[in-house]
Design a protein around this motif. Structure first.
Motif, short mmCIF file in Angstrom:
data_model
loop_
_atom_site.label_atom_id
_atom_site.label_comp_id
_atom_site.label_asym_id
_atom_site.label_seq_id
_atom_site.Cartn_x
_atom_site.Cartn_y
_atom_site.Cartn_z
N ALA A 212 2.03 -1.34 -1.50
CA ALA A 212 1.58 -2.73 -1.47
C ALA A 212 0.97 -2.94 -2.73
CB ALA A 212 0.91 -3.10 -0.37
N VAL A 213 0.56 -3.98 -3.25
CA VAL A 213 -0.53 -4.22 -3.95
C VAL A 213 -2.04 -4.41 -3.24
CG1 VAL A 213 -1.82 -5.70 -5.55
CG2 VAL A 213 0.83 -5.34 -5.91
N TYR A 214 -2.81 -3.69 -3.59
CA TYR A 214 -4.04 -3.63 -2.89
C TYR A 214 -5.39 -4.39 -3.59
CZ TYR A 214 -2.42 0.01 0.49
OH TYR A 214 -1.74 0.70 1.35
N ARG B 68 -4.25 -5.93 1.47
CA ARG B 68 -2.84 -5.50 0.87
C ARG B 68 -1.72 -6.50 1.00
NH1 ARG B 68 -1.37 -0.16 4.30
NH2 ARG B 68 -0.65 -1.26 6.11
N GLN B 69 -0.82 -6.49 0.02
CA GLN B 69 0.26 -7.29 0.36
C GLN B 69 1.51 -6.52 -0.24
OE1 GLN B 69 0.02 -10.98 -1.77
NE2 GLN B 69 1.66 -11.95 -0.25
N ALA B 70 2.53 -6.20 0.66
CA ALA B 70 3.63 -5.66 0.36
C ALA B 70 4.70 -6.75 0.10
CB ALA B 70 4.11 -4.90 1.78
N PRO B 71 5.83 -6.31 -0.84
CA PRO B 71 6.74 -7.15 -1.04
C PRO B 71 7.39 -8.12 -0.08
CG PRO B 71 6.90 -5.07 -2.34
CD PRO B 71 6.28 -4.87 -1.33
N GLY B 72 7.42 -9.30 -0.07
CA GLY B 72 8.05 -10.06 1.21
C GLY B 72 7.26 -10.12 2.33
N GLU B 73 5.92 -9.63 2.41
CA GLU B 73 5.11 -9.83 3.49
C GLU B 73 3.87 -10.61 3.25
OE1 GLU B 73 6.51 -5.60 5.04
OE2 GLU B 73 4.37 -6.13 5.07
#
Length: 124
Positions: A92-94, A38-43
């Motif tokens: 997040a986008v998974y 997963r990717q969260a905004p800014g991470e």
């Protein structure tokens, strides 16, 4: 060719649940290991969980391990991520990823095949 497709994302209130699905297809694909990132905004992209076709699994952070469950349906070349007690920080986008290896690796570079991602948004 191998295709990886995720589905099941959406908007849910904190404390709710979602189940993500990931299907891998391809005539010559020998299913080994499939994983969720997963990717969260800014991470940075973060490893969530992985499972191979024998059922060996691995989870990421303790906060994920206690609330998320990865499972598989070998007949359908499909893995699921059951997410319970969702928190806003789970937003997040998974992404689903697949490898022909049976090693349950946590490294994104070891997965040659990736899906397009599915958005999970958890509201307060």
């Amino acid at each position: 060719q191998v295709q990886v497709v995720e589905s099941g994302g959406g908007l849910v209130q904190a404390g709710g649940s979602l189940r993500l699905s990931c299907a891998a297809s391809g005539r010559t694909f020998s299913s080994g290991t499939m994983a969720w990132f997963r990717q969260a905004p800014g991470e940075e992209r973060e490893f969530v969980a992985a499972i191979n076709w024998s059922g060996a699994s691995r989870y990421g952070a303790d906060s994920v391990k206690g609330r998320f469950t990865i499972s598989r349906d070998n007949a359908k070349n499909t893995v699921y991520l059951q997410m319970d007690s969702l928190k806003p920080e789970d937003t997040a986008v998974y992404y689903c990823a697949a490898s022909t290896s049976w090693a349950v690796t946590t490294l994104g570079a070891e997965y040659p095949y990736w899906g397009q991602g599915t958005q999970v948004t958890v509201s307060s």
